[in-house]
Write a protein that holds these residues in place. Structure first.
Motif, PDB file in Angstrom:
ATOM      1  N   LYS A 181      11.733   6.731  -1.280  1.00  0.00           N
ATOM      2  CA  LYS A 181      10.611   6.503  -0.368  1.00  0.00           C
ATOM      3  C   LYS A 181      11.061   6.052   1.018  1.00  0.00           C
ATOM      4  O   LYS A 181      10.530   6.509   2.029  1.00  0.00           O
ATOM      5  N   LEU A 182      12.049   5.157   1.107  1.00  0.00           N
ATOM      6  CA  LEU A 182      12.432   4.595   2.412  1.00  0.00           C
ATOM      7  C   LEU A 182      13.885   4.862   2.792  1.00  0.00           C
ATOM      8  O   LEU A 182      14.375   4.340   3.796  1.00  0.00           O
ATOM      9  N   GLY A 183      14.587   5.689   1.995  1.00  0.00           N
ATOM     10  CA  GLY A 183      15.969   6.006   2.308  1.00  0.00           C
ATOM     11  C   GLY A 183      16.925   4.882   1.940  1.00  0.00           C
ATOM     12  O   GLY A 183      16.517   3.828   1.450  1.00  0.00           O
ATOM     13  N   HIS A 184      18.189   5.121   2.172  1.00  0.00           N
ATOM     14  CA  HIS A 184      19.230   4.132   1.881  1.00  0.00           C
ATOM     15  C   HIS A 184      19.541   3.380   3.169  1.00  0.00           C
ATOM     16  O   HIS A 184      20.075   3.949   4.117  1.00  0.00           O
ATOM     17  N   SER A 234       0.834  -1.206   0.000  1.00  0.00           N
ATOM     18  CA  SER A 234       0.000   0.000   0.000  1.00  0.00           C
ATOM     19  C   SER A 234       0.866   1.252   0.000  1.00  0.00           C
ATOM     20  O   SER A 234       0.555   2.245  -0.666  1.00  0.00           O
ATOM     21  N   ALA A 235       1.963   1.208   0.751  1.00  0.00           N
ATOM     22  CA  ALA A 235       2.877   2.354   0.794  1.00  0.00           C
ATOM     23  C   ALA A 235       3.507   2.601  -0.571  1.00  0.00           C
ATOM     24  O   ALA A 235       3.704   3.751  -0.977  1.00  0.00           O
ATOM     25  N   TYR A 236       3.794   1.530  -1.296  1.00  0.00           N
ATOM     26  CA  TYR A 236       4.386   1.693  -2.630  1.00  0.00           C
ATOM     27  C   TYR A 236       3.390   2.276  -3.636  1.00  0.00           C
ATOM     28  O   TYR A 236       3.800   2.883  -4.628  1.00  0.00           O
ATOM     29  N   LEU A 237       2.108   2.104  -3.384  1.00  0.00           N
ATOM     30  CA  LEU A 237       1.106   2.553  -4.349  1.00  0.00           C
ATOM     31  C   LEU A 237       0.838   4.055  -4.306  1.00  0.00           C
ATOM     32  O   LEU A 237       0.205   4.592  -5.219  1.00  0.00           O
ATOM     33  N   ASP A 238       1.294   4.734  -3.253  1.00  0.00           N
ATOM     34  CA  ASP A 238       1.094   6.182  -3.226  1.00  0.00           C
ATOM     35  C   ASP A 238       2.399   6.905  -3.577  1.00  0.00           C
ATOM     36  O   ASP A 238       3.456   6.290  -3.686  1.00  0.00           O
ATOM     37  N   ASP A 239       2.317   8.201  -3.766  1.00  0.00           N
ATOM     38  CA  ASP A 239       3.476   8.998  -4.168  1.00  0.00           C
ATOM     39  C   ASP A 239       4.158   9.690  -2.989  1.00  0.00           C
ATOM     40  O   ASP A 239       4.986  10.582  -3.174  1.00  0.00           O
ATOM     41  N   LYS A 240       3.802   9.274  -1.775  1.00  0.00           N
ATOM     42  CA  LYS A 240       4.362   9.911  -0.589  1.00  0.00           C
ATOM     43  C   LYS A 240       5.621   9.179  -0.130  1.00  0.00           C
ATOM     44  O   LYS A 240       5.665   7.950  -0.127  1.00  0.00           O
ATOM     45  N   HIS A 241       6.638   9.943   0.253  1.00  0.00           N
ATOM     46  CA  HIS A 241       7.827   9.315   0.822  1.00  0.00           C
ATOM     47  C   HIS A 241       7.577   9.013   2.304  1.00  0.00           C
ATOM     48  O   HIS A 241       6.627   9.518   2.905  1.00  0.00           O
TER      49      HIS A 241
END
Length: 384
Positions: A323-326, A25-32
């Motif tokens: 989205k989730l950093g390095h 679900s997190a991948y489906l939006d454009d929010k980081h």
């Protein structure tokens, strides 16, 4: 690769969440999922676990007196390993192998104990065993009560995909039929972030996305560190319960001109991608999950390497670090997780600020890249 390898299960914890549905679900939006934290008296971008997921890690920490002195890196690994093994249906007496790697290891505890030494001139009793890199896989094996081989290692940011290579190698050797592989990192500490800032790669963005990984027009480096872990269960052969299979592996090392450099066309990636895809038609590869750390040279050199290998038929390109950093040593398997999710849901994830690409009609084969300081590149080809 001589023996087919099945992927039986995967699990992770990061700023995206800790279960498959919330992560997708997190991948489906454009929010980081990047926020801020005060580091060295400065407001700094980081991608940390949510309060809910930190509570899950605290539960593990408080579940056993011996766990109270463990670093977050170990606790993250235990969390993802438990869930991956449970999904796979493995039992402790299966004596499966374990390889969990980390780039930095027990950074929180190491910095704590070192500060204590500087202030008091003495070190705590547990400062050595809890900060050795090998204690990650050892504690995961203890927690799962399995007696198979256990390995820990660091190959900087390609560590997690090297864990995958090691698991494949053990299975191909005939020395093991099952292997749990993973990467874990908890680098959101004062010294670790100061190191990245000293390299002048850390993000100082003031608007929009803090990390602009795969923005090929950026004029500043935008790396942001994140924390998390990921684990994958591998089995020999093509099994009925497989969710995907490993179709090709590649690895290469560059001769470096500088401690952190990668050539303009990322020769290491060219070699690793060619090796991973040597037994398939390049037109069959539908997408590539790039390493793309958010630095100017790092992102561009990888894209240049892809263009060199694939010529005019570049697959769909994506990355997840915006989205989730390095997450350093965990990053390769978190990218691998994205590839598995895209295969399962038959949807490629577009980087919102990158040039729009046409969605692949079907996702059959996806290439995953990772590289670390020292030019250690790994490419893994995964398919349904």
């Amino acid at each position: 690769m001589t023996t087919p390898i099945s992927i039986i299960s995967f699990d992770s914890i990061s700023s995206l969440g800790s279960n498959e549905n919330s992560i997708w679900s997190a991948y489906l939006d454009d929010k980081h999922r990047i926020s801020t934290k005060t580091i060295n008296e400065e407001t700094t971008f980081v991608a940390h676990l949510s309060e809910e997921n930190n509570a899950l890690i605290e539960e593990i920490k408080n579940s056993d007196n011996k766990y109270k002195n463990l670093d977050k890196t170990v606790l993250f690994a235990i969390f993802s390993a438990r869930n991956a093994v449970k999904k796979a249906g493995w039992k402790s007496n299966d004596n499966f192998g374990i390889n969990f790697g980390s780039s930095r290891g027990a950074t929180h505890l190491f910095e704590k104990y070192h500060e204590e030494f500087l202030n008091k001139g003495v070190s705590s009793t547990l400062s050595s065993p809890t900060t050795t890199l090998g204690n990650i896989s050892s504690w995961v094996a203890h927690d799962l009560q399995t007696e198979g081989p256990e390995i820990s290692h660091s190959i900087t940011c390609s560590t997690a995909l090297h864990s995958l290579l090691n698991g494949i190698a053990w299975i191909n050797s005939g020395m093991s039929d099952k292997f749990l592989v993973g990467g874990s990192e908890a680098p959101l500490t004062d010294f670790t972030i100061a190191q990245m800032q000293a390299l002048k790669v850390y993000s100082k963005e003031t608007e929009g996305y803090p990390c602009k990984a795969f923005d090929l027009n950026k004029t500043k480096n935008t790396m942001v560190l994140g924390e998390g872990a990921a684990a994958v269960c591998l089995e020999k052969g093509i099994t009925k319960n497989a969710i995907a299979k490993i179709e090709g592996i590649g690895y290469a090392t560059e001769i470096l001109k500088h401690n952190t450099s990668v050539t303009t066309d990322a020769e290491c990636f060219q070699k690793s991608m060619k090796m991973a895809t040597q037994n398939v038609n390049l037109e069959e590869i539908d997408a590539i999950v790039m390493h793309a750390p958010g630095t100017i040279k790092g992102d561009l050199s990888e894209v240049n390497a892809i263009k060199k290998v694939f010529c005019n038929k570049t697959p769909f390109l994506t990355t997840n670090k915006w989205k989730l950093g390095h997450t350093f040593g965990a990053s390769g398997l978190l990218s691998f997780e994205l590839a598995l999710l895209m295969l399962q849901h038959q949807q490629a994830i577009q980087v919102p600020f990158a040039a729009t690409q046409e969605q692949p009609k079907k996702l059959r084969k996806i290439l995953v890249n990772a590289v670390g300081f020292g030019g250690n590149a790994v490419s893994i080809l995964v398919s349904k």
